[in-house]
Scaffold this active site. Structure first.
Site, PDB file in Angstrom:
ATOM      1  N   GLU A  70      -9.250 -50.787 -65.059  1.00 59.77           N
ATOM      2  CA  GLU A  70      -9.265 -49.637 -66.159  1.00 59.77           C
ATOM      3  C   GLU A  70     -10.491 -49.066 -66.465  1.00 59.77           C
ATOM      4  OE1 GLU A  70      -6.270 -48.514 -66.783  1.00 59.77           O
ATOM      5  OE2 GLU A  70      -6.477 -47.437 -68.520  1.00 59.77           O
ATOM      6  N   HIS A  96      -8.714 -44.986 -60.547  1.00 56.21           N
ATOM      7  CA  HIS A  96      -8.485 -46.225 -60.041  1.00 56.21           C
ATOM      8  C   HIS A  96      -8.358 -46.255 -58.509  1.00 56.21           C
ATOM      9  CE1 HIS A  96      -6.750 -48.276 -63.579  1.00 56.21           C
ATOM     10  NE2 HIS A  96      -5.985 -47.148 -63.780  1.00 56.21           N
ATOM     11  N   HIS A 104      -7.261 -39.703 -64.183  1.00 53.00           N
ATOM     12  CA  HIS A 104      -7.226 -41.099 -64.419  1.00 53.00           C
ATOM     13  C   HIS A 104      -6.992 -42.107 -63.287  1.00 53.00           C
ATOM     14  CE1 HIS A 104      -6.555 -44.577 -67.371  1.00 53.00           C
ATOM     15  NE2 HIS A 104      -5.658 -44.852 -66.485  1.00 53.00           N
ATOM     16  N   GLU A 105      -5.767 -41.706 -62.727  1.00 50.38           N
ATOM     17  CA  GLU A 105      -5.216 -42.660 -61.716  1.00 50.38           C
ATOM     18  C   GLU A 105      -6.243 -42.380 -60.527  1.00 50.38           C
ATOM     19  OE1 GLU A 105      -3.134 -44.591 -62.195  1.00 50.38           O
ATOM     20  OE2 GLU A 105      -2.209 -43.729 -64.057  1.00 50.38           O
TER      21      GLU A 105
END
Lengths: 499, 499
Positions: B296, B270, B266-267
């Site tokens: 996001e 980003h 997930h990160e």
């Protein structure tokens, strides 16, 4: 709301500057301990911008009038007066140098530091020379600007930023006194060593995790507060961060635990000084450590005076033996003491023993002074380095990696800084002898790993006083006299020529 | 030297501000990943001072005239025009709020964050309420100031800082459309799951070093550049740092590797967005990511769309099995797929699956809007939270630790931010469907751990365009239409109700 007095206005401005410097200290630690190499360009932008903003606070047009007005306020207490004096000193240094020069030197130093990280292992002085030339050029420009403003010789003008009111004349005097006895002491110590059986090296490997464990344990014994600090790894060990968040670093080698251990004890000495600065004066000029010699005295007092003593090594020996699972006579306190007080003519300053270390420093002092004063060219530095090593230390490095590439200082723009190491060693000896004389519980405390009496004495006599008086006053108040070589000579003779 | 045009003068000022923001980003990362607790007070000083200095750049008296003059320069190219537009937006937000309020909110947020770190494990909402009350009071003051300046409702005025040109009206519309199908989809997915044998949990413990190894391997597969970034640990995972030095964090639990692994993926989404921003516009407003929903969308596209797909889990399964030394059917790709696409009514937003997650967000959106608009008091928050959970998710937390204390956002002053998570999930589905349709090599690439085609599409369509156009234009250019719920609905139905 009352209007602020001129002094209060100055405090407000300097608090902002002090806060920017704290932010810079965190960015600097990160740069050396955490940052991936690709972050260098952006970090250089960040650092130079913050440096310029800190500089702009000092160059504000209102400052000279505020100084005059504040100096006329009769109600100021001694700390406020001392603060004002340090503000003026900072202002004098800052206004001597134009902002574009500050920015250029910061950028060139960061650029050169990154290159040095490659050049040193590659033994490539020729490759890095153009970048060092740029740094040196900007440093000489800085020195000239400061010399004009401060009315001092070139070298003194640089030195003053690290050692307030220091001078080459005083250094020459102290280094001459050192030179008068040091060669004899070194020769006698080596000769005396040779008449004994050689100490035994404990056998590795020493896992890094175990080394770290030892470091953390000894840091705690010395009084390091882990709620207000960290231990990490960097290529060149240092003490960074801020008084409320002091961050020391080390580097580990699997075949030698003593190097990292002594490095950690050394940096812990620096850290304890920072942490002991008075919280009431945080981020004000008077709240800072009192110059680099005194800073180095705190690290050397811990490393050389306290932790290479028989007493401390009696405490340390069983801990080391247990942590590394060591067996045999190599782990006896007496053997560890002899290993940690070995005198040797060697190539690397940071690994040099306390007796030969001053010779390394005298070499660097001579060379940097000659480079600053344009009596030496960078292309001739490797040769001059080797000549100086032959004369002062008695051996010559096989390459520049272990010669003029070994220290980070010049490559990051630190010129006029080296003498403070040896002034610090002398100060450490003078302070330690005064402390143990004043409090008889200090020396036996070391044998139990109890540093509280020693730290208490340092807190009261040095740390808590910050920059409220001059280094010379601090030392005289604490030891009864200004700096001289007597205590250092006595220390070397007691440790290396007796019992 | 030519005089600078008004536009160039603005670029210079905003470059300094952007550089301060980069320094703040490094300090923020350090605060969460490295700083010892005793450093909090000094760090609060550093951060609030830098925030105020960044703010002062925007409130300089010359700015309004410079804007007018620059907007009249005909030679500006589209990126420069867009940059000017974003500068004006920043200026509008900044001048709405007095410096003392910015500083007070920063300090209160840092103070409240430190307290939250204690209060959450202690389940002590009553204890932290006074600090949260202070933060909320300052946030409402900020909202009121911005609402007046922007001519927007209170909530929209806060939202605009995270989601430029977003509005509660639009969120209400999207969330109503979601609510129309979501309960049915969740119920059907759970029912369908129950008709299959339950997937098998791989048995731990999973050593943290092994989990980190897996994370680093998958980060590399996704395209993370370790010369320009790091992976560390923090209590609340985040992506921080700067585009040239992107730093993501995770937290590990020894009995569950999937949580940290999915968090890292997930990160990384980003981080890839930040790293893909155009280097030519570094530290300028137009060079920034285009709002939080789009940010996001990049993390959820990687985590939910790409890495919970059958394709990716076929690539991941043997790596996971080998790294953890796993055996048996628990490590089959199909089993891992079913584990990673499990729908469940649960208490913790960050652990919620993608089908129930929007329900958590809708709850927070309702509550924070009511708190901002003074229709709800903080003393009633725990009760309102539990009522909302009952209604929207179908279960009630046993305590505040797993209730209104679970998210860091409100405690650090992030209000008006929550809806962007779900807008981001919808955007992710819409982008991923467009990408896989445009490039047929993307989906098969995932099965080989080859993210280059997907990353290439995102670089061209999203990352490289930064804030040069609106989020809505970006999405329309990339997918052929503005945001709606159709793609998200299609995604859920394909994954949870078919095959």
């Amino acid at each position: 709301m009352h209007a602020m007095t001129p002094y209060q206005q100055l405090e407000t401005r300097f608090a902002r500057r002090g806060t920017l410097q704290e932010a810079l200290a965190v960015l600097g630690w990160d740069h050396s301990a955490m940052m991936p190499s690709g972050g260098a360009g952006a970090r250089a932008e960040q650092v130079s911008t913050l440096e310029v903003m800190a500089h702009e606070i000092l160059t504000a047009a209102e400052l000279p009038d505020l100084f005059v007005a504040a100096e006329g306020q009769n109600e100021l207490d001694p700390w406020q007066r001392a603060n004002l004096k340090e503000m003026r000193r900072d202002w004098l240094h800052a206004t001597a140098v134009p902002a574009r020069l500050v920015e250029a030197l910061t950028k060139a130093s960061l650029d050169c530091e990154m290159a040095w990280r490659q050049a040193r292992p590659a033994n490539d002085f020729a490759g890095i020379r153009p970048k060092l030339e740029t740094v040196l050029g900007l440093v000489r420009e800085t020195a000239a600007a400061k010399a004009a403003k401060l009315g001092k010789p070139l070298y003194d003008a640089l030195l003053d930023a690290y050692e307030p009111d220091g001078s080459a004349a005083e250094i020459d005097r102290q280094f001459a006194a050192l030179s008068a006895f040091l060669p004899g002491t070194i020769g006698a110590a080596i000769e005396r060593q040779q008449s004994h059986p050689a100490p035994v090296q404990p056998e590795g490997p020493f896992p890094i995790e175990r080394q770290k464990e030892v470091g953390l344990k000894f840091m705690a014994a010395l009084g390091f507060d882990f709620d207000h600090g960290r231990l990490d790894v960097s290529a060149h060990p240092f003490c960074g961060g801020t008084p409320d968040d002091v961050r020391i670093t080390t580097r580990y080698e699997e075949d030698d635990f003593a190097r990292a251990m002594m490095g950690v004890l050394h940096e812990t000495g620096h850290a304890l000084y920072e942490r002991g600065l008075p919280a009431d004066w945080r981020r004000q000029p008077v709240g800072r450590a009192r110059g680099m010699s005194l800073h180095e005295s705190q690290s050397l007092l811990m490393e050389m005076q306290a932790c290479r003593s028989r007493e401390f090594l009696e405490f340390a020996a069983p801990i080391l033996r247990d942590t590394f699972g060591g067996r045999g006579p190599a782990w006896d306190a007496d053997n560890l003491y002899r290993l940690n007080t070995r005198v040797e003519r060697s190539l690397i300053r940071v690994d040099a023993d306390e007796a030969t270390y001053p010779a390394h420093v005298i070499l660097r002092y001579r060379l940097e002074r000659a480079l600053i004063e344009d009596r030496l060219q960078l292309k001739d530095l490797p040769g001059a380095w080797n000549d100086g090593m032959r004369e002062l230390v008695g051996i010559v490095p096989p390459d520049d990696r272990d010669g003029c590439l070994q220290d980070i200082h010049w490559y990051v723009g630190l010129w006029g800084y080296f003498p403070t190491y040896t002034l610090g060693a002398m100060t450490a000896a003078q302070l330690f002898q005064a402390a143990t004389a004043a409090d008889p519980s200090i020396a036996p405390g070391l044998a139990k790993g109890d540093f509280a009496p020693l730290l208490g004495w340092l807190r009261r006599n040095i740390h808590n006083r910050a920059s409220s008086v001059s280094a010379s006053e601090l030392l005289t108040d604490a030891t009864g006299k200004p700096l001289d070589t007597a205590a250092f000579q006595r220390h070397l003779e007691n440790r290396y020529l007796k019992d």
